[in-house]
Design a protein around this motif. Sequence first.
Motif, short mmCIF file in Angstrom:
data_model
loop_
_atom_site.label_atom_id
_atom_site.label_comp_id
_atom_site.label_asym_id
_atom_site.label_seq_id
_atom_site.Cartn_x
_atom_site.Cartn_y
_atom_site.Cartn_z
N GLU A 153 51.47 -48.63 -38.26
CA GLU A 153 52.10 -47.55 -37.51
C GLU A 153 52.52 -46.41 -38.43
O GLU A 153 52.54 -45.27 -38.03
N LYS A 154 52.84 -46.73 -39.67
CA LYS A 154 53.29 -45.72 -40.62
C LYS A 154 52.13 -44.97 -41.26
O LYS A 154 52.33 -43.97 -41.91
N ILE A 155 50.92 -45.48 -41.10
CA ILE A 155 49.73 -44.86 -41.70
C ILE A 155 49.12 -43.90 -40.70
O ILE A 155 49.03 -44.19 -39.52
N SER A 156 48.68 -42.75 -41.19
CA SER A 156 48.05 -41.78 -40.29
C SER A 156 46.68 -42.29 -39.86
O SER A 156 46.07 -43.15 -40.50
N VAL A 157 46.20 -41.73 -38.77
CA VAL A 157 44.90 -42.12 -38.23
C VAL A 157 43.80 -41.78 -39.22
O VAL A 157 42.88 -42.56 -39.44
N ALA A 158 43.90 -40.62 -39.86
CA ALA A 158 42.88 -40.21 -40.82
C ALA A 158 42.83 -41.17 -42.02
O ALA A 158 41.74 -41.51 -42.49
N THR A 159 43.99 -41.62 -42.49
CA THR A 159 44.04 -42.57 -43.59
C THR A 159 43.42 -43.89 -43.18
O THR A 159 42.68 -44.51 -43.96
N GLU A 160 43.71 -44.32 -41.98
CA GLU A 160 43.15 -45.57 -41.46
C GLU A 160 41.63 -45.45 -41.33
O GLU A 160 40.90 -46.40 -41.65
N ILE A 161 41.15 -44.31 -40.88
CA ILE A 161 39.70 -44.09 -40.78
C ILE A 161 39.06 -44.17 -42.16
O ILE A 161 38.03 -44.84 -42.34
N ASP A 162 39.67 -43.53 -43.16
CA ASP A 162 39.14 -43.59 -44.52
C ASP A 162 39.10 -45.02 -45.04
O ASP A 162 38.12 -45.44 -45.66
N ARG A 163 40.17 -45.77 -44.79
CA ARG A 163 40.25 -47.15 -45.25
C ARG A 163 39.15 -48.00 -44.61
O ARG A 163 38.47 -48.76 -45.29
N LEU A 164 38.95 -47.84 -43.31
CA LEU A 164 37.92 -48.61 -42.62
C LEU A 164 36.51 -48.20 -43.05
O LEU A 164 35.62 -49.05 -43.14
N GLU A 165 36.31 -46.92 -43.32
CA GLU A 165 35.00 -46.48 -43.80
C GLU A 165 34.69 -47.08 -45.16
O GLU A 165 33.54 -47.46 -45.42
N GLU A 166 35.70 -47.19 -46.03
CA GLU A 166 35.49 -47.83 -47.33
C GLU A 166 35.15 -49.31 -47.17
O GLU A 166 34.24 -49.82 -47.83
N ARG A 167 35.88 -49.99 -46.29
CA ARG A 167 35.59 -51.41 -46.04
C ARG A 167 34.20 -51.58 -45.46
O ARG A 167 33.47 -52.51 -45.83
N ASN A 209 33.16 -50.47 -34.34
CA ASN A 209 33.93 -50.33 -33.09
C ASN A 209 35.34 -49.81 -33.37
O ASN A 209 35.84 -48.95 -32.64
N GLU A 210 35.97 -50.33 -34.43
CA GLU A 210 37.31 -49.85 -34.78
C GLU A 210 37.27 -48.37 -35.18
O GLU A 210 38.15 -47.59 -34.79
N LEU A 211 36.25 -48.01 -35.94
CA LEU A 211 36.10 -46.60 -36.34
C LEU A 211 35.88 -45.70 -35.13
O LEU A 211 36.45 -44.60 -35.07
N LYS A 212 35.10 -46.15 -34.19
CA LYS A 212 34.85 -45.37 -32.98
C LYS A 212 36.17 -45.14 -32.22
O LYS A 212 36.46 -44.03 -31.77
N ASN A 221 41.84 -39.87 -33.07
CA ASN A 221 41.98 -38.70 -33.93
C ASN A 221 41.60 -37.42 -33.16
O ASN A 221 42.25 -36.39 -33.29
N ARG A 222 40.56 -37.51 -32.35
CA ARG A 222 40.12 -36.37 -31.53
C ARG A 222 41.22 -35.99 -30.53
O ARG A 222 41.53 -34.81 -30.35
N ARG A 223 41.82 -36.99 -29.89
CA ARG A 223 42.91 -36.71 -28.93
C ARG A 223 44.09 -36.06 -29.64
O ARG A 223 44.69 -35.11 -29.12
N ASN A 224 44.44 -36.57 -30.82
CA ASN A 224 45.55 -35.98 -31.58
C ASN A 224 45.27 -34.53 -31.94
O ASN A 224 46.15 -33.68 -31.88
N MET A 225 44.03 -34.25 -32.34
CA MET A 225 43.66 -32.88 -32.70
C MET A 225 43.76 -31.97 -31.48
O MET A 225 44.30 -30.86 -31.56
N LEU A 226 43.26 -32.43 -30.34
CA LEU A 226 43.33 -31.61 -29.12
C LEU A 226 44.78 -31.36 -28.71
O LEU A 226 45.13 -30.25 -28.29
N LEU A 227 45.63 -32.37 -28.86
CA LEU A 227 47.05 -32.21 -28.55
C LEU A 227 47.68 -31.18 -29.48
O LEU A 227 48.45 -30.32 -29.04
N SER A 228 47.35 -31.24 -30.75
CA SER A 228 47.89 -30.27 -31.72
C SER A 228 47.44 -28.85 -31.39
O SER A 228 48.25 -27.91 -31.44
#
Length: 104
Positions: free
Chosen positions: A10-24, A68-71, A77-84
């Motif tokens: 919860e404390k990690i941003s969505v972008a950081t989580e995406i980067d972490r999953l892409e590395e894995r 699937n997790e990345l999707k 992330n797209r929803r957050n960007m649109l909200l911003s």
Amino acid sequence: MEKTKDKRREKISVATEIDRLEERRARCQDNLERAEFRSRKEKLSEKERQELIDEMAIMNERVQQLDNELKMLRGENRRNMLLSVALLAISALFYYLFYFEEDL
């Protein structure tokens, strides 16, 4: 154990989580490619070959799970960007209305 993982995530941003999953996913993909190369180039016994095939199947499943997790995270992330963007547009509209209406 799961709850502490969820709290940490919860404390990690969505972008950081995406980067972490892409590395894995990249590491899993590399391991899968190495296993495929090994199955083609090395002479393996039937037992070793079956173990390697089983390992490759597990890695394929893991890559699919990560995809699937990345999707899901990219959608979030797209929803957050649109909200911003929507909040920025609303703020700009209010600023324009209140700031320039006083001048008239």
